[in-house]
Design an enzyme around this catalytic site. Sequence first.
Site, PDB file in Angstrom:
ATOM      1  N   ARG A 160       0.833  -1.215   0.000  1.00  0.00           N
ATOM      2  CA  ARG A 160       0.000   0.000   0.000  1.00  0.00           C
ATOM      3  C   ARG A 160       0.860   1.256   0.000  1.00  0.00           C
ATOM      4  O   ARG A 160       0.593   2.192  -0.719  1.00  0.00           O
ATOM      5  CB  ARG A 160      -0.918  -0.013   1.237  1.00  0.00           C
ATOM      6  CG  ARG A 160      -1.710   1.252   1.423  1.00  0.00           C
ATOM      7  CD  ARG A 160      -2.689   1.137   2.559  1.00  0.00           C
ATOM      8  NE  ARG A 160      -3.601   0.041   2.346  1.00  0.00           N
ATOM      9  CZ  ARG A 160      -4.229  -0.612   3.316  1.00  0.00           C
ATOM     10  NH1 ARG A 160      -4.026  -0.278   4.572  1.00  0.00           N
ATOM     11  NH2 ARG A 160      -5.052  -1.607   3.048  1.00  0.00           N
ATOM     12  N   TYR A 161       1.878   1.276   0.849  1.00  0.00           N
ATOM     13  CA  TYR A 161       2.754   2.450   0.950  1.00  0.00           C
ATOM     14  C   TYR A 161       4.010   2.180   0.125  1.00  0.00           C
ATOM     15  O   TYR A 161       4.443   1.033   0.000  1.00  0.00           O
ATOM     16  CB  TYR A 161       3.133   2.690   2.410  1.00  0.00           C
ATOM     17  CG  TYR A 161       1.947   2.861   3.336  1.00  0.00           C
ATOM     18  CD1 TYR A 161       1.281   4.079   3.414  1.00  0.00           C
ATOM     19  CD2 TYR A 161       1.502   1.805   4.121  1.00  0.00           C
ATOM     20  CE1 TYR A 161       0.193   4.234   4.263  1.00  0.00           C
ATOM     21  CE2 TYR A 161       0.422   1.952   4.969  1.00  0.00           C
ATOM     22  CZ  TYR A 161      -0.228   3.169   5.041  1.00  0.00           C
ATOM     23  OH  TYR A 161      -1.304   3.315   5.873  1.00  0.00           O
ATOM     24  N   ARG A 164       7.091   0.190   2.088  1.00  0.00           N
ATOM     25  CA  ARG A 164       6.910  -0.959   2.968  1.00  0.00           C
ATOM     26  C   ARG A 164       5.824  -1.896   2.462  1.00  0.00           C
ATOM     27  O   ARG A 164       4.879  -1.464   1.815  1.00  0.00           O
ATOM     28  CB  ARG A 164       6.610  -0.528   4.398  1.00  0.00           C
ATOM     29  CG  ARG A 164       5.514   0.488   4.549  1.00  0.00           C
ATOM     30  CD  ARG A 164       5.779   1.313   5.819  1.00  0.00           C
ATOM     31  NE  ARG A 164       4.705   2.220   6.153  1.00  0.00           N
ATOM     32  CZ  ARG A 164       4.621   3.450   5.668  1.00  0.00           C
ATOM     33  NH1 ARG A 164       5.509   3.899   4.819  1.00  0.00           N
ATOM     34  NH2 ARG A 164       3.624   4.229   6.019  1.00  0.00           N
ATOM     35  N   CYS A 173      -3.945 -18.172  14.424  1.00  0.00           N
ATOM     36  CA  CYS A 173      -3.639 -17.340  15.591  1.00  0.00           C
ATOM     37  C   CYS A 173      -3.773 -18.184  16.840  1.00  0.00           C
ATOM     38  O   CYS A 173      -4.601 -19.099  16.886  1.00  0.00           O
ATOM     39  CB  CYS A 173      -4.645 -16.198  15.709  1.00  0.00           C
ATOM     40  SG  CYS A 173      -4.457 -14.959  14.453  1.00  0.00           S
ATOM     41  N   CYS A 177      -9.113 -12.888  18.662  1.00  0.00           N
ATOM     42  CA  CYS A 177      -9.490 -11.679  19.403  1.00  0.00           C
ATOM     43  C   CYS A 177     -10.796 -11.176  18.783  1.00  0.00           C
ATOM     44  O   CYS A 177     -10.872 -11.013  17.563  1.00  0.00           O
ATOM     45  CB  CYS A 177      -8.412 -10.619  19.279  1.00  0.00           C
ATOM     46  SG  CYS A 177      -6.758 -11.306  19.557  1.00  0.00           S
ATOM     47  N   CYS A 180     -10.852  -8.431  16.032  1.00  0.00           N
ATOM     48  CA  CYS A 180      -9.830  -8.555  14.983  1.00  0.00           C
ATOM     49  C   CYS A 180     -10.279  -7.953  13.642  1.00  0.00           C
ATOM     50  O   CYS A 180     -11.400  -8.177  13.189  1.00  0.00           O
ATOM     51  CB  CYS A 180      -9.504 -10.031  14.785  1.00  0.00           C
ATOM     52  SG  CYS A 180      -8.302 -10.304  13.483  1.00  0.00           S
ATOM     53  N   ARG A 182      -9.099  -8.846  10.822  1.00  0.00           N
ATOM     54  CA  ARG A 182      -9.115  -9.904   9.793  1.00  0.00           C
ATOM     55  C   ARG A 182     -10.030 -11.062  10.196  1.00  0.00           C
ATOM     56  O   ARG A 182      -9.775 -12.216   9.877  1.00  0.00           O
ATOM     57  CB  ARG A 182      -7.697 -10.386   9.516  1.00  0.00           C
ATOM     58  CG  ARG A 182      -6.810  -9.258   9.036  1.00  0.00           C
ATOM     59  CD  ARG A 182      -5.562  -9.713   8.310  1.00  0.00           C
ATOM     60  NE  ARG A 182      -4.798  -8.530   7.940  1.00  0.00           N
ATOM     61  CZ  ARG A 182      -3.618  -8.199   8.467  1.00  0.00           C
ATOM     62  NH1 ARG A 182      -3.042  -8.988   9.347  1.00  0.00           N
ATOM     63  NH2 ARG A 182      -3.005  -7.090   8.100  1.00  0.00           N
ATOM     64  N   ASP A 341     -11.310  -0.703  14.011  1.00  0.00           N
ATOM     65  CA  ASP A 341     -11.761  -0.658  12.604  1.00  0.00           C
ATOM     66  C   ASP A 341     -13.227  -1.070  12.492  1.00  0.00           C
ATOM     67  O   ASP A 341     -13.717  -1.871  13.294  1.00  0.00           O
ATOM     68  CB  ASP A 341     -10.912  -1.616  11.754  1.00  0.00           C
ATOM     69  CG  ASP A 341      -9.482  -1.140  11.613  1.00  0.00           C
ATOM     70  OD1 ASP A 341      -9.253   0.080  11.664  1.00  0.00           O
ATOM     71  OD2 ASP A 341      -8.584  -2.003  11.467  1.00  0.00           O
ATOM     72  N   ASP A 378      -7.242   3.985  11.063  1.00  0.00           N
ATOM     73  CA  ASP A 378      -6.784   3.382   9.812  1.00  0.00           C
ATOM     74  C   ASP A 378      -7.969   3.525   8.852  1.00  0.00           C
ATOM     75  O   ASP A 378      -9.013   2.899   9.054  1.00  0.00           O
ATOM     76  CB  ASP A 378      -6.431   1.901  10.050  1.00  0.00           C
ATOM     77  CG  ASP A 378      -5.250   1.475   9.216  1.00  0.00           C
ATOM     78  OD1 ASP A 378      -4.925   2.188   8.248  1.00  0.00           O
ATOM     79  OD2 ASP A 378      -4.658   0.422   9.521  1.00  0.00           O
ATOM     80  N   LYS A 385      -3.214   5.504   7.622  1.00  0.00           N
ATOM     81  CA  LYS A 385      -3.434   5.949   9.005  1.00  0.00           C
ATOM     82  C   LYS A 385      -3.482   7.472   9.094  1.00  0.00           C
ATOM     83  O   LYS A 385      -2.655   8.157   8.505  1.00  0.00           O
ATOM     84  CB  LYS A 385      -2.299   5.449   9.895  1.00  0.00           C
ATOM     85  CG  LYS A 385      -2.267   3.954  10.038  1.00  0.00           C
ATOM     86  CD  LYS A 385      -1.151   3.523  10.974  1.00  0.00           C
ATOM     87  CE  LYS A 385      -0.940   2.025  10.900  1.00  0.00           C
ATOM     88  NZ  LYS A 385      -0.426   1.565   9.603  1.00  0.00           N
TER      89      LYS A 385
HETATM   90  S1  SF4 Z   1      -5.927  -9.446  16.469  1.00  0.00           S
HETATM   91 FE1  SF4 Z   1      -6.551 -10.911  14.874  1.00  0.00          FE
HETATM   92  S2  SF4 Z   1      -4.664 -11.408  13.782  1.00  0.00           S
HETATM   93 FE2  SF4 Z   1      -4.082 -10.503  15.749  1.00  0.00          FE
HETATM   94  S3  SF4 Z   1      -3.827 -12.255  17.119  1.00  0.00           S
HETATM   95 FE3  SF4 Z   1      -5.907 -11.514  17.400  1.00  0.00          FE
HETATM   96  S4  SF4 Z   1      -7.113 -12.738  15.981  1.00  0.00           S
HETATM   97 FE4  SF4 Z   1      -4.995 -12.978  15.361  1.00  0.00          FE
END
Ligand code: SF4
Length: 448
Positions: A160-161, A164, A173, A177, A180, A182, A341, A378, A385
Amino acid sequence: MASVKLKRQPVLESEKSCLESCSNNDSEEDPPGKRSISDDLEEEPPSKIATTRYRFFRDIPDSLWNDWKWQFRNRITRVEQLTQFIPLSTEEQAQLRLVAMRYPLSVTPYYLSLINPDDPDDPIRKQAIPSPMEMTMGSMGLEDPLDEKRDTVVPGLVHRYPDRVLLVLTDICPMFCRHCTRKREWQNGGWVRSPAEVEAMLDYISRHKAVRDVILSGGDPLTLSTRHLENIISRLGKIKHVEIIRIGTRFPVVLPQRIDNELCSTLAKHGPIWLNTHFNHVREITPEAAEACDRLLRSGVPVNNQSVLLRGVNDSVEAQTRLCHALLRIKVRPYYLFQCDEVQGTEHLRTPVEAGIKIIEGMRGHTSGLAIPNFVIDLPQSGGKVPLQPNYVLAQTEGELVLRNYEERIFHYRNPANLVPAEPPAETLYPAGSAAANVPQEAAANLG
Ligand code: SF4
């Protein structure tokens, strides 16, 4: 409550390869959890955390508890297992089963042991245990708000940038979380990039000379075996224009035992490597987590923290200040505080943007600047950002700013004109008849 017998979870093929490839080197010289560098943490003393562990896992010897592969294999992934630790009514269980069908559950025994099972509003629980609101508010938000698919130039590589790139090496994972970004990947069953895909990513980077910074991400890249990770890192290190590698991982928070000596000595060999982790609450900074960060730092890996602003977890000045002070005590820099997000299934955890600005305002001046993270959004659609700050400029003219400080006191500040004064005529500097006026011009310049 009796200690709970853990039933080993089936391990996916891709996870198996991660775990098996590092199982030859099981002998850790210095097992985690023996030495504390943070005995004086604010609030929640380590003893209280340990009590929670021994309430549920007292039959698990330290040798297993401190083995990250044991923790990984024994993740709690089904609602039935959860009921052994957390009181849930039949109706709640049914709701959570429904949620878990769309957004699966996965939490390590270690992280589970940080939850107060008797508090439905526990800030650790909110990050790990599904909520029915993931579904009831599920129509709000987007699947891929950062539009990462649009910037994916080869499978797994987001560019994207200009300078980087981000490598998504796996979707596995240690914990899912609930906030998350994703979350959309969780249903994909656990994959690790194939050797051919990794080759394609390395090839792309070596052909793009502007790329000086490579971020290893996921899922969590530290679910890969240390050997696999080293292979990728050492290959990146051979690309001349790659100056630094960053690892984005939540292992120090949810499974700090993973940060073992083998991993640290590998990272030490291939610097400069930076590690960004993701503590959200002061209670996550346990002796084990503190030791994991200490091992990284001693291996020459700087550790920064990127927390996410979450309703009921850390959305107050007090919670953020406690978190950031505790981070500084373990020498981890509070780097970013992200607005959560707008991801589908996370709306119940999101806060108004003003909440983040007020937190920064409440910290500025009351604690050192080192303890204050950058509050950023973001932007969706690949916007990148954007930092958000309280407004301290009340008025501004060409020659003056009117500023308020953290105590609401008003100050007038002269704004220097952006003009280089014209060079004064020589006679002003050296009046006619003075000794300097008679020396040649070059020599006069030297007199100044
Ligand atoms: S925030 Fe998402 S990518 Fe990061 S550890 Fe937790 S579940 Fe996995």
